[in-house]
Scaffold this motif. Structure first.
Motif, short mmCIF file in Angstrom:
data_model
loop_
_atom_site.label_atom_id
_atom_site.label_comp_id
_atom_site.label_asym_id
_atom_site.label_seq_id
_atom_site.Cartn_x
_atom_site.Cartn_y
_atom_site.Cartn_z
N ARG A 107 -10.18 2.16 -1.41
CA ARG A 107 -8.84 1.58 -1.19
C ARG A 107 -8.01 2.37 -0.18
O ARG A 107 -8.44 2.56 0.93
CB ARG A 107 -8.11 1.42 -2.53
CG ARG A 107 -8.67 0.26 -3.34
CD ARG A 107 -7.66 -0.26 -4.35
NE ARG A 107 -8.27 -1.28 -5.20
CZ ARG A 107 -7.86 -1.59 -6.41
NH1 ARG A 107 -6.81 -0.96 -6.93
NH2 ARG A 107 -8.46 -2.53 -7.09
N ASN A 162 -4.06 3.02 -13.80
CA ASN A 162 -4.15 1.97 -12.77
C ASN A 162 -3.41 0.74 -13.27
O ASN A 162 -2.88 0.75 -14.38
CB ASN A 162 -5.62 1.64 -12.41
CG ASN A 162 -6.44 1.22 -13.62
OD1 ASN A 162 -5.89 0.94 -14.68
ND2 ASN A 162 -7.74 1.18 -13.46
N ALA A 164 -4.52 -2.18 -14.14
CA ALA A 164 -5.17 -2.80 -15.30
C ALA A 164 -4.68 -2.12 -16.58
O ALA A 164 -4.37 -2.78 -17.58
CB ALA A 164 -6.69 -2.70 -15.18
N ILE A 190 -9.45 -10.52 -11.35
CA ILE A 190 -9.10 -9.61 -10.26
C ILE A 190 -10.36 -9.07 -9.58
O ILE A 190 -10.32 -8.56 -8.50
CB ILE A 190 -8.28 -8.41 -10.79
CG1 ILE A 190 -7.18 -8.87 -11.71
CG2 ILE A 190 -7.70 -7.59 -9.67
CD1 ILE A 190 -6.16 -9.77 -11.13
N HIS A 236 1.06 -12.43 -10.47
CA HIS A 236 1.06 -12.75 -9.04
C HIS A 236 -0.38 -13.03 -8.65
O HIS A 236 -1.25 -12.18 -8.79
CB HIS A 236 1.62 -11.56 -8.26
CG HIS A 236 1.78 -11.86 -6.81
ND1 HIS A 236 2.52 -12.92 -6.36
CD2 HIS A 236 1.30 -11.25 -5.71
CE1 HIS A 236 2.48 -12.94 -5.04
NE2 HIS A 236 1.74 -11.94 -4.62
N SER A 238 -2.57 -12.72 -6.48
CA SER A 238 -2.65 -12.00 -5.21
C SER A 238 -3.96 -12.23 -4.48
O SER A 238 -4.03 -12.11 -3.28
CB SER A 238 -2.44 -10.51 -5.45
OG SER A 238 -3.22 -10.08 -6.53
N ASP A 268 3.10 -9.26 -13.56
CA ASP A 268 2.02 -8.41 -13.03
C ASP A 268 1.97 -8.73 -11.54
O ASP A 268 1.50 -9.77 -11.13
CB ASP A 268 0.69 -8.75 -13.71
CG ASP A 268 -0.50 -8.08 -13.01
OD1 ASP A 268 -0.28 -7.22 -12.14
OD2 ASP A 268 -1.64 -8.43 -13.35
N LYS A 305 -2.90 -0.12 -3.56
CA LYS A 305 -3.05 -1.32 -2.73
C LYS A 305 -2.02 -1.24 -1.60
O LYS A 305 -2.03 -0.27 -0.85
CB LYS A 305 -2.92 -2.57 -3.58
CG LYS A 305 -4.11 -2.75 -4.55
CD LYS A 305 -4.01 -4.07 -5.29
CE LYS A 305 -5.15 -4.26 -6.27
NZ LYS A 305 -4.90 -5.45 -7.12
C1 LIG Z 1 -5.45 -5.54 -8.39
C2 LIG Z 1 -4.75 -6.24 -9.51
C3 LIG Z 1 -4.83 -5.72 -10.82
C4 LIG Z 1 -5.62 -4.50 -11.15
O1 LIG Z 1 -5.06 -3.37 -10.57
P1 LIG Z 1 -5.88 -1.98 -10.53
O2 LIG Z 1 -4.87 -1.01 -10.00
O3 LIG Z 1 -7.03 -2.20 -9.64
O4 LIG Z 1 -6.27 -1.68 -11.93
C5 LIG Z 1 -4.17 -6.41 -11.81
N1 LIG Z 1 -3.45 -7.54 -11.55
C6 LIG Z 1 -3.37 -8.07 -10.29
C7 LIG Z 1 -2.58 -9.33 -10.07
C8 LIG Z 1 -4.01 -7.42 -9.23
O5 LIG Z 1 -3.93 -7.93 -8.00
#
Ligand SMILES: *Cc1c(COP(=O)(O)O)cnc(C)c1O
Length: 479
Positions: A107, A162, A164, A190, A236, A238, A268, A305
């Motif tokens: 990442r 993280n 999650a 995800i 979201h 994403s 989220d 991210k």
């Molecule tokens: C990436 C993501 C997660 C997980 O996040 P991590 O930091 O990889 O654990 C959870 N929810 C959404 C909407 C995401 O895009």
């Protein structure tokens, strides 16, 4: 044609002769240069491994000749095996994929100041859990909480392993054995088998799905609210985008509805960017500050991210809710270490000046990188390899598109430039594999029989290294 075995269990005479020709371990060790720079233990075990593999190969009736068992044949094989065992399993690679937030490649890259901070707290004692003002035990979370609140307008916050973990922790705290209302259009996976419905069932929260896949209305949420409802959740989406006949309920409307029923709303947010990306020509994503201002009670997002920091899950929200989350025993199990904190604080501080953030945070800098800069890097790489590789490989510059990655901004094209390679001495797949297996592995992508190396994700200082990798891979085949 001799049969492999004269009778069950008894090898043929030729097989036995080959087995007897395998050198003994001590004999093999005697062939080695005494100055060989490797731990004796590792050398011995590698010799054993090599001899055993020869034995197995012979017993299987493999094509082994007596010459294959000579010192001249075996020493280079040992050196190769040893070199592979001596190099670290976890090492740096060159990312020529053009995917900026590449989950498989680690990442986000940390800015220089964050690395300095990591180095300092890793090698020296720190005030990780000491309140320097009182001399009493402090909380590691307080080291970044204030900065996060200042940057986003949130009342309080904490950081876990993280995103999650952040989602699980919030659901476990607010909705255990109770109902959570979520739109069917937002039940996302995800990646790495992280699916919203499964996470919820793990925490004991009961999922109440409302709406249809493509459209969910405010009345769908309203009709689902009952005595059992603990939370309204917005996820979201994403990593995918629905187009066509779709509708989602805006966060502000969810907040108003929840207010009428004194229920909390959680979002989220996934990527969680702190600044407006539309200034780089990217599609507008809701910023964390905007979500907080819309009145959400709790929001979670990733640290690595679009934020561009270390792996972390950031939870921000109303004071009472964050206080409840901090009390949850699960928080202790999901806590971040000092390296994460050091990296995260340094990255967050850069956001106090947006221009500085864009320049210093590699994820943002790579997303904002002008095409002219990428083009210059591509030309420099071509200049470094052109002459030498000209006879074994076609080398061209190509217009391509990079990706944001990390499940962020899918289908957001980023115009970029690649050095494209079409080998003349092997297939493009063999070239891809050869580059991937170097000591410094190089990752690219194959399109229409060309191996593309996108220069957006290759740092300036990596360009000479990349040129050497390319020369090495072609030399390996042609010597
Ligand atoms: C990436 C993501 C997660 C997980 O996040 P991590 O930091 O990889 O654990 C959870 N929810 C959404 C909407 C995401 O895009």
């Amino acid at each position: 044609m001799a049969t492999k075995f004269e009778s069950a269990g008894k090898p043929a005479a030729s097989t036995q002769r080959l087995l007897q020709a395998i050198p003994k371990v001590d004999e093999f060790l005697g062939w080695l240069d005494p100055a060989l720079d490797a731990p004796a233990f590792l050398v011995k075990s590698t010799v054993r491994q090599l001899l055993e593999s020869l034995r197995q190969e012979i017993l299987k009736g493999g094509a082994i000749k007596p010459a294959d068992l000579s010192q001249a044949a075996l020493l280079p094989r040992l050196h190769k095996l040893l070199a592979a065992r001596l190099r670290p399993n976890f090492r740096t690679v060159i990312n020529g994929t053009g995917v900026v937030i590449h989950t498989n490649l680690g990442r986000s890259l940390l800015p220089e100041v964050a690395m300095e901070s990591l180095l300092a707290v890793g090698s020296r004692y720190s005030n990780l859990e000491l309140d320097l003002a009182t001399g009493k035990r402090g909380s590691r979370y307080s080291l970044v909480e204030e900065i996060l609140c200042e940057l986003t307008g949130a009342e309080a916050g904490l950081v876990v392993n993280n995103n999650a973990a952040a989602v699980m922790l919030v659901l476990d705290t607010l909705a255990k054995e109770r109902e959570v209302i979520v739109s069917r259009g937002q039940l996302v996976e995800i990646g790495g088998s992280f699916r919203i419905p499964e996470v919820m069932s793990r925490t004991g929260a009961k999922l109440v799905e409302v709406g249809a896949t493509n459209r969910t209305h405010l009345r769908d949420y309203e009709n689902a609210i009952s005595e059992e409802t603990a939370l309204l959740l917005k996820v979201h989406t994403s990593n995918y985008r629905m187009i066509g006949f779709t509708s989602e309920v805006p966060l502000t409307e969810l907040v108003t509805l929840a207010g009428k029923h004194t229920l909390p709303v959680m979002e989220d947010l996934g990527s969680g960017c702190l600044l407006d990306l539309s200034r780089f020509g990217l599609r507008k994503e809701p910023t964390v500050g905007e979500v907080v201002r819309a009145g959400v009670d709790v929001v979670t997002f990733s640290g690595d991210k679009l934020l561009g920091g270390p792996q972390a899950g950031i939870i921000l929200g109303k004071k009472e809710i964050i206080a409840q989350i901090k009390q949850n025993p699960m928080t202790r199990a999901l806590r971040i270490d000092k390296f994460t904190l050091a990296g995260l604080e340094a990255v967050l501080r850069l956001y106090f000046d947006e221009e500085q953030a864009i320049a210093a945070i590699p994820t943002l800098a790579m997303l904002a990188m002008p095409l002219a800069v990428i083009d210059r890097k591509a030309k420099r790489l071509r200049r470094l390899i052109g002459k030498e590789l000209g006879s074994v490989c076609k080398v061209e510059l190509k217009n391509i598109t990079s990706m944001v990655g990390g499940g962020s901004l899918p289908e957001q094209p980023l115009p970029s430039r690649a050095v494209a390679l079409a080998p003349l001495d092997r297939s493009v797949n063999e070239l891809e594999k050869g580059l991937r297996e170097l000591s410094l592995p190089v990752l690219g992508r194959i399109e229409d029989d060309w191996l593309l190396l996108d220069l957006r994700t290759v740092a300036d200082k990596e360009i000479p290294l990349l040129a050497n990798c390319l020369k090495e891979v072609f030399e390996a085949k042609n010597t």
